[in-house]
Write a protein that holds these residues in place. Structure first.
Motif, short mmCIF file in Angstrom:
data_model
loop_
_atom_site.label_atom_id
_atom_site.label_comp_id
_atom_site.label_asym_id
_atom_site.label_seq_id
_atom_site.Cartn_x
_atom_site.Cartn_y
_atom_site.Cartn_z
N ASP A 170 4.21 -2.04 14.14
CA ASP A 170 2.96 -1.94 14.92
C ASP A 170 3.23 -1.28 16.27
O ASP A 170 4.12 -1.69 17.01
CB ASP A 170 2.36 -3.34 15.15
CG ASP A 170 1.40 -3.72 14.03
OD1 ASP A 170 1.08 -2.86 13.20
OD2 ASP A 170 0.98 -4.89 13.99
N ARG A 198 -0.56 4.04 10.87
CA ARG A 198 -0.82 3.76 9.46
C ARG A 198 -1.59 4.91 8.82
O ARG A 198 -2.64 5.31 9.33
CB ARG A 198 -1.60 2.46 9.29
CG ARG A 198 -0.78 1.24 9.65
CD ARG A 198 -1.47 -0.05 9.24
NE ARG A 198 -0.63 -1.18 9.62
CZ ARG A 198 -0.71 -2.38 9.06
NH1 ARG A 198 -1.61 -2.61 8.12
NH2 ARG A 198 0.10 -3.35 9.43
N LEU A 235 5.98 -4.34 2.39
CA LEU A 235 6.75 -4.81 3.55
C LEU A 235 6.32 -6.22 3.94
O LEU A 235 5.19 -6.64 3.70
CB LEU A 235 6.54 -3.88 4.74
CG LEU A 235 7.14 -2.47 4.65
CD1 LEU A 235 7.00 -1.77 6.01
CD2 LEU A 235 8.61 -2.49 4.25
N ASN A 252 5.44 -9.34 6.66
CA ASN A 252 4.67 -9.40 7.92
C ASN A 252 5.55 -9.08 9.12
O ASN A 252 5.12 -8.42 10.06
CB ASN A 252 4.06 -10.79 8.10
CG ASN A 252 3.00 -11.08 7.05
OD1 ASN A 252 2.47 -10.15 6.43
ND2 ASN A 252 2.71 -12.36 6.84
N TYR A 256 3.40 4.89 8.73
CA TYR A 256 3.59 3.82 7.75
C TYR A 256 2.54 3.99 6.66
O TYR A 256 1.33 3.93 6.96
CB TYR A 256 3.48 2.47 8.46
CG TYR A 256 3.42 1.25 7.57
CD1 TYR A 256 4.08 1.20 6.34
CD2 TYR A 256 2.71 0.11 7.96
CE1 TYR A 256 4.03 0.08 5.53
CE2 TYR A 256 2.65 -1.03 7.17
CZ TYR A 256 3.32 -1.03 5.95
OH TYR A 256 3.25 -2.14 5.14
N HIS A 286 0.17 3.01 4.09
CA HIS A 286 -0.50 1.73 3.86
C HIS A 286 -1.92 1.99 3.41
O HIS A 286 -2.61 2.87 3.97
CB HIS A 286 -0.47 0.92 5.17
CG HIS A 286 -0.96 -0.48 5.00
ND1 HIS A 286 -2.29 -0.80 4.97
CD2 HIS A 286 -0.28 -1.64 4.84
CE1 HIS A 286 -2.42 -2.11 4.81
NE2 HIS A 286 -1.21 -2.65 4.72
N ASP A 307 8.24 -7.12 9.17
CA ASP A 307 8.48 -5.67 9.22
C ASP A 307 7.24 -4.94 9.73
O ASP A 307 7.34 -3.99 10.51
CB ASP A 307 8.84 -5.14 7.82
CG ASP A 307 10.19 -5.64 7.34
OD1 ASP A 307 11.06 -5.92 8.19
OD2 ASP A 307 10.36 -5.77 6.11
N GLU A 308 6.08 -5.39 9.27
CA GLU A 308 4.85 -4.74 9.72
C GLU A 308 4.64 -4.92 11.22
O GLU A 308 4.21 -4.01 11.91
CB GLU A 308 3.64 -5.27 8.93
CG GLU A 308 3.67 -4.83 7.47
CD GLU A 308 2.32 -4.97 6.78
OE1 GLU A 308 1.50 -5.80 7.22
OE2 GLU A 308 2.09 -4.23 5.80
#
Lengths: 201, 201
Positions: free
Chosen positions: B169, B174, B160, B162, B133, B135, B164-165
């Motif tokens: 996870d 990241r 994105l 929260n 991801y 970021h 989606d994040e």
């Protein structure tokens, strides 16, 4: 301060093309729009420490030089091609009657048009910046010790001519982002992010 | 193999916008055009080892997924925004009558449209690729040991959610290209050139 100089050998020097078909009618001014996007835009705002010189050498009246000055730009530079193309059109229109070889006309805050040649612009740039020529065969960009003021010369999709390269020999160090042949806009995006990571202003 | 997945929360899911004003009327499909440009194009040719998933979540009927498969693409992907936007329009039109949740419809060679969700696409991708991801707060990209098949998730200009994040996870590492907030198209250009230099296929 970062300067990006692109020589666009086919880019039209008057507004005689269609905004609906930039790739087919303008001598690839679409490429210059994406170049400006990569040079200036961040996700939220623009890079004030960037200067771009577009050197247009296509018909009908080459050359035309358009300078974009990040610190002065008020007209918002939008990310889409079409709105950027309209700024270039505005500059070309303003530059139509210009006869003086060295006078720059301010079209909008931070946008200037002139009849300056590629060689003129390179000589001007050399006074305040270290000059680099982005070329596949150059020194890897990660191994270069950059100073505070850096300037990069790029060719368009056909590259610089032998004559232009001969002019740059000895005054511009060749620097490479890789062995592949990349689009100019991708190279500029890569150079900007790389300079950020190296801490170059 | 490189996969790029972008979730565009506002991008329209039917052709109800104007090609003359993509930024103002389409929910930023112009951004997706530049994303495709950065993902696929080299100076002379396209990257066959790239797959792109556009996840469109704007009105009127979200979601729509459009998949571009580099190895199969015959319709020439041109560098300008407008011609790429027309390919997206073609996909949206073809996808209008599509009711099945998982069926992909081939619009043109190498271009597919479906009702797959972001989560569907992530789960599919996980089967064959390591997922990252992109970021600002992630691990510097130069320090990651990439395998042969890599996939990158990016948000649009608003990032994105929260939710989606939270979904990502634990399944996506990241990775960061820098501390600044960059345009998605610039990030993809940077990632592609970086992977080239690292020898990732």
């Amino acid at each position: 301060m970062r300067t990006f100089i692109v020589k666009a050998n086919g880019a039209h020097t008057a507004y005689d093309f269609s905004l609906k078909d930039l790739p087919g009618t303008s001598g690839r001014i679409d490429l210059l729009c994406r170049f400006l996007n990569s040079a200036f835009l961040l996700s939220h705002g623009i890079r004030k420490n960037v200067r771009v010189w577009l050197l247009l050498y296509g018909p009908p009246k080459p050359p035309k030089a358009i300078r974009f000055e990040g610190a002065e730009l008020r007209a918002r530079l939008n990310p889409d091609e079409l709105s950027t193309a309209k700024l270039i059109v505005k500059a070309l229109k303003a530059g139509e009657g210009l006869r003086e070889p060295a006078k720059e006309l301010e079209v909008l805050p931070g946008i200037y048009v002139s009849n300056l040649t590629f060689e003129d612009v390179i000589r001007r740039t050399l006074k305040g910046s270290e000059l680099y020529y982005l070329h596949e065969g150059g020194k890897p960009i990660g191994k270069v010790n950059f100073g505070k003021n850096v300037a990069f010369v790029l060719g368009d999709h056909k590259g610089l001519s032998n004559e232009d390269e001969a002019f740059l020999d000895g005054i511009a160090e060749r620097v490479s982002v890789g062995k592949k042949s990349y689009l100019a806009s991708h190279v500029v995006a890569y150079v900007n992010i790389t300079l950020d990571s190296l801490g170059v202003p």
